[in-house]
Design an enzyme around this catalytic site. Structure first.
Site, PDB file in Angstrom:
ATOM      1  N   PRO A  73     -11.333  76.394  75.665  1.00 24.99           N
ATOM      2  CA  PRO A  73     -11.389  77.734  76.275  1.00 24.99           C
ATOM      3  C   PRO A  73     -10.468  77.805  77.484  1.00 24.99           C
ATOM      4  O   PRO A  73     -10.357  76.840  78.241  1.00 24.99           O
ATOM      5  CB  PRO A  73     -12.861  77.878  76.718  1.00 24.99           C
ATOM      6  CG  PRO A  73     -13.600  76.738  76.108  1.00 24.99           C
ATOM      7  CD  PRO A  73     -12.603  75.651  75.841  1.00 24.99           C
TER       8      PRO A  73
ATOM      9  N   GLU B  89      -7.499  86.240  92.670  1.00 26.15           N
ATOM     10  CA  GLU B  89      -6.480  87.073  92.026  1.00 26.15           C
ATOM     11  C   GLU B  89      -6.236  86.657  90.575  1.00 26.15           C
ATOM     12  O   GLU B  89      -5.846  87.471  89.749  1.00 26.15           O
ATOM     13  CB  GLU B  89      -5.155  86.962  92.792  1.00 26.15           C
ATOM     14  CG  GLU B  89      -5.252  87.482  94.208  1.00 26.15           C
ATOM     15  CD  GLU B  89      -4.060  87.059  95.047  1.00 26.15           C
ATOM     16  OE1 GLU B  89      -3.368  87.939  95.569  1.00 26.15           O
ATOM     17  OE2 GLU B  89      -3.820  85.849  95.191  1.00 26.15           O
TER      18      GLU B  89
ATOM     19  N   SER C  53      -8.266  83.936  88.736  1.00 26.78           N
ATOM     20  CA  SER C  53      -9.297  83.183  88.016  1.00 26.78           C
ATOM     21  C   SER C  53     -10.328  84.141  87.436  1.00 26.78           C
ATOM     22  O   SER C  53     -10.448  85.281  87.878  1.00 26.78           O
ATOM     23  CB  SER C  53      -9.953  82.143  88.928  1.00 26.78           C
ATOM     24  OG  SER C  53     -10.498  82.747  90.081  1.00 26.78           O
TER      25      SER C  53
ATOM     26  N   GLU D  71     -17.375  73.047  81.933  1.00 25.56           N
ATOM     27  CA  GLU D  71     -15.928  72.797  81.834  1.00 25.56           C
ATOM     28  C   GLU D  71     -15.405  72.821  80.396  1.00 25.56           C
ATOM     29  O   GLU D  71     -14.615  71.967  79.983  1.00 25.56           O
ATOM     30  CB  GLU D  71     -15.584  71.461  82.529  1.00 25.56           C
ATOM     31  CG  GLU D  71     -15.933  71.500  84.014  1.00 25.56           C
ATOM     32  CD  GLU D  71     -15.508  70.278  84.802  1.00 25.56           C
ATOM     33  OE1 GLU D  71     -15.143  69.262  84.194  1.00 25.56           O
ATOM     34  OE2 GLU D  71     -15.531  70.349  86.046  1.00 25.56           O
ATOM     35  N   GLY D  72     -15.877  73.783  79.644  1.00 25.60           N
ATOM     36  CA  GLY D  72     -15.347  73.994  78.293  1.00 25.60           C
ATOM     37  C   GLY D  72     -15.852  73.020  77.247  1.00 25.60           C
ATOM     38  O   GLY D  72     -15.366  73.028  76.116  1.00 25.60           O
TER      39      GLY D  72
ATOM     40  N   GLY E   8     -19.639  75.111  75.092  1.00 25.83           N
ATOM     41  CA  GLY E   8     -19.621  76.431  74.468  1.00 25.83           C
ATOM     42  C   GLY E   8     -18.605  77.314  75.153  1.00 25.83           C
ATOM     43  O   GLY E   8     -18.019  76.940  76.176  1.00 25.83           O
TER      44      GLY E   8
ATOM     45  N   ARG F 208       2.467  75.198  98.517  1.00 26.94           N
ATOM     46  CA  ARG F 208       2.596  73.879  97.902  1.00 26.94           C
ATOM     47  C   ARG F 208       3.823  73.813  96.981  1.00 26.94           C
ATOM     48  O   ARG F 208       4.609  72.875  97.027  1.00 26.94           O
ATOM     49  CB  ARG F 208       1.314  73.548  97.129  1.00 26.94           C
ATOM     50  CG  ARG F 208       1.217  72.103  96.788  1.00 26.94           C
ATOM     51  CD  ARG F 208       0.910  71.746  95.362  1.00 26.94           C
ATOM     52  NE  ARG F 208       0.726  72.806  94.433  1.00 26.94           N
ATOM     53  CZ  ARG F 208      -0.287  72.859  93.578  1.00 26.94           C
ATOM     54  NH1 ARG F 208      -1.236  71.940  93.646  1.00 26.94           N
ATOM     55  NH2 ARG F 208      -0.365  73.820  92.688  1.00 26.94           N
TER      56      ARG F 208
ATOM     57  N   TYR G  15     -12.718  71.043 103.218  1.00 24.82           N
ATOM     58  CA  TYR G  15     -11.447  70.965 102.479  1.00 24.82           C
ATOM     59  C   TYR G  15     -10.494  70.050 103.237  1.00 24.82           C
ATOM     60  O   TYR G  15     -10.365  70.190 104.465  1.00 24.82           O
ATOM     61  CB  TYR G  15     -10.779  72.331 102.480  1.00 24.82           C
ATOM     62  CG  TYR G  15     -10.894  73.120 101.214  1.00 24.82           C
ATOM     63  CD1 TYR G  15      -9.901  73.052 100.240  1.00 24.82           C
ATOM     64  CD2 TYR G  15     -11.979  73.955 101.000  1.00 24.82           C
ATOM     65  CE1 TYR G  15      -9.999  73.803  99.085  1.00 24.82           C
ATOM     66  CE2 TYR G  15     -12.078  74.704  99.839  1.00 24.82           C
ATOM     67  CZ  TYR G  15     -11.089  74.627  98.888  1.00 24.82           C
ATOM     68  OH  TYR G  15     -11.173  75.372  97.743  1.00 24.82           O
TER      69      TYR G  15
END
Ligand SMILES: Cc1cc2nc3c(=O)[nH]c(=O)nc-3n(C[C@H](O)[C@H](O)[C@H](O)COP(=O)(O)OP(=O)(O)OC[C@H]3O[C@@H](n4cnc5c(N)ncnc54)[C@H](O)[C@@H]3O)c2cc1C
Length: 591
Positions: free
Chosen positions: A170, A242, A244, A303-304, A307, A449, A512
């Site tokens: 997915p 924006e 995801s 995480e896919g 399902g 980055r 972070y």
């Protein structure tokens, strides 16, 4: 989806679809929109292209000189390592019967074998992903991409993929930072990337019960656009909002910057509809229930692997009456950190509170667009006031940005409480403008980055969560470890290692880290970076931090799973996968 009481149905609004996105709007090879990004202008200065952000169209002359000072290397604006995008693709594994069956059952525009499209569906946004598509190679990419337009089409594609011995991954917005979309290198079967982006509608809003059913492929921006027209918000605002999707957020256990007010994704989701190799999962949404373990909730963070989320019923909130930004300067990180703890303990917590360490504060200053005339004078006076009159040292001071949302009276009460606490910790109010700038910069900084990569600086961010009692030591340990690893390898100049606290909980915080180094002359630089990030993760775990607060595991952090789960827990995970998907049709190979 089963319906609740009929009077609830009467209160449902069916919003118009979101504004169609322009083709080619998203850049395929770097973060963000194709019309935006950092670049060097003819004068050799950095500027930001486009018109989407506050920084757009502005010159940012301090950025490279500041980075030179921090990294201890010369950064010649003209010395650019050109991107080799798109790098060569591995051979496609065709599956004619499957492709024929798909062509018979779906419109032609729902399937693509275009190499560029397949390439984009084979990666997310890790440093390694970006390096591979510009300077390296992806060992395997999807062999075809399919865009379903309904849950029925998702079911159909999964069934055909199963029947024809292929596998499926997915795809939401492709913004993950865990190598979650990397295709397993040794997968011999045809890999289908199922891109949910055409399923981007808010199907209904229940204005009476403050809930909405949203299709999994809706981007954050599309969700907010559809809800806003009817006076609602989901309130989930990851920095990647924006690009995801709701399905991606659910599948990765995402967290947004305003979680203090609205909650993390697991708090927002009331029920999930999904297609699985066993068949569909769908249940009505109720405020809370005790029905044993709900299999649909296993999809949160899946995480896919288990399902395909097709839609979810979520909470929605009336748009806030008032939204106000704020910022406070503190003498040092310790003072700012004590303030954060006091805010959390007070129980009066703004929608978002973020504390930047000194280096990140400096970075924010270096990203200031060039100022002239009165604005420049104001900047000089402000600086003199903070450093000379208040005695804050530029090399130690830190900044905290605040976002208040809610009813006017609520916001005012929060502001009173928060600024009182700030004053008690020696904080100095630095204004709403600086706070807003800080939040706006978040979106523009995401572009840096890829720009720096072409200027020989390799960098990335990674996150963790940690109890209050361990947090400051963890920050110091991770910074120290990265400096030591950098020195041990004799890498050029000095590393950039910085951190910020982005989320508060009663029991601790989310932190972070930002890490970068100059890689000119460094062999296998991307692998060196990966090694250093693994060392940082090792240090995080040793210091009492989590494997991830919200990015997830994917393939990037899989090797660390035995350090966070007992053998029995690992066995549960793999047995669950084997039992629910015995043919491993959902073949992304994530943790
Ligand atoms: C600049 C930047 C800022 C970021 N900021 C944040 C942040 O503030 N908070 C945060 O939590 N994350 C953040 N991230 C990470 C990323 O945006 C999140 O992990 C996001 O949830 C991924 O969503 P996506 O739609 O892009 O999913 P994708 O990248 O397409 O997929 C991620 C995983 O989910 C699976 N998946 C996707 N859709 C479905 C579905 N419908 N059903 C089942 N599985 C599915 C995929 O197979 C894959 O394993 C950021 C990333 C970047 C690059």
């Amino acid at each position: 989806m089963a319906q609740p009481a009929s009077e609830a149905k009467a209160s449902r609004i069916v919003p118009d679809p979101p504004t169609p996105r322009a083709p080619g709007e998203e850049a395929p090879d770097v973060w963000g929109f194709a019309d935006s990004g950092f670049q060097v202008n003819a004068a050799g200065e950095v500027e930001f292209r486009g018109s989407r952000y506050a920084i757009s169209g502005k010159r940012i002359p301090s950025l490279l000189p500041w980075a030179e000072g921090i990294l201890g290397v010369r950064l010649d604006p003209a010395d650019r390592r050109a991107s080799g995008y798109p790098t060569a693709l591995p051979p496609r594994v065709a599956n004619e019967p499957l492709e024929r069956a798909l062509a018979e059952r779906l419109p032609a525009e729902s399937v693509s074998v275009d190499p560029r499209v397949r390439l984009r569906h084979g990666h997310g946004h890790t440093q390694e992903d970006m390096w591979a598509i510009k300077y390296g190679r992806l060992a395997r990419v999807p062999d075809l991409v399919v865009w379903p337009e309904s849950a029925d089409e998702v079911r159909l594609v999964l069934e055909l993929v199963r029947q024809h011995g292929a596998c499926l991954i997915p795809y939401g917005g492709g913004t993950n930072v865990t190598d979650a979309l990397r295709c397993p290198e040794h997968e011999r079967r045809t890999i289908v990337s199922l891109d949910l982006r055409r399923m981007n509608r808010v199907l209904w809003i229940d204005a009476e019960n403050h809930s909405a059913e949203i299709q999994a492929g809706a981007l954050g921006l599309e969700i907010e656009e559809q809800l806003r027209r009817h006076g609602f918000t989901l309130g989930h605002e990851p920095d990647s909002i924006e690009l995801s999707t709701l399905g991606g957020w659910i599948a990765t256990f995402a967290s947004g910057m305003k979680k203090n007010r609205y909650g993390n994704i697991e708090d927002l989701v009331l029920s999930i509809s999904a297609t699985t190799p066993e068949g569909p999962l769908a249940r009505p949404a109720v405020p809370r229930e005790s029905i044993g373990a709900d299999p649909a909730r296993w999809l949160i963070g899946s995480e896919g692997r288990l399902g395909i989320v097709t839609s979810a019923v979520t909470k929605v909130f009336p748009l806030p009456e008032l939204r106000r930004f704020g910022s406070v300067l503190f003498r040092d990180f310790e003072a700012g950190f004590a303030f954060l703890r006091a805010v959390q303990r007070s129980g009066v917590v703004p929608a978002s509170v973020r504390l930047m360490d000194n280096l990140q504060f400096q970075f924010g200053q270096a990203l200031r667009p060039a100022r002239t005339g009165l604005a420049a004078l104001k900047g000089t006076l402000e600086k003199a006031f903070v450093t000379k009159l208040r005695g804050f040292e530029p090399e130690r001071m830190v900044a905290c940005t605040l976002l208040f949302e809610g009813r006017s009276k609520e916001v005012e009460a929060q502001e009173r409480s928060v600024y009182q606490l700030a004053a008690r910790h020696g904080g100095m109010k630095a204004g709403g403008e600086n706070g807003e700038r800080g939040y706006q910069l978040t979106f523009a900084i995401a572009y840096i980055r890829d720009f720096m990569l072409e200027h020989w600086v390799l960098g990335e961010s990674f996150e963790t969560s940690v109890p209050w009692s361990e947090a400051q030591a963890l920050c110091a340990n991770v910074k120290q470890r990265l400096w030591a690893e950098h020195a041990k390898r004799g890498l050029p100049g000095r590393p950039f290692v910085s951190c910020r606290v982005t989320q508060l909980y009663d029991t601790g915080v989310c932190i972070y880290f930002y890490f970068a180094f100059h890689y000119k002359g460094v062999e296998h630089a991307s692998e060196v970076y990966a090694e250093l990030e693994r060392a940082a993760r090792d240090e995080i775990l040793r210091s009492g931090g989590s494997l991830s607060h919200h990015h997830g595991v994917g393939k990037l952090r899989q090797p660390f799973l035995p350090r966070v789960f007992s053998p029995a827990a690992l066995a549960w995970r793999s047995k669950l996968k084997a039992a629910l998907d015995p043919e491993n049709v959902l073949g992304c190979g994530n943790g």
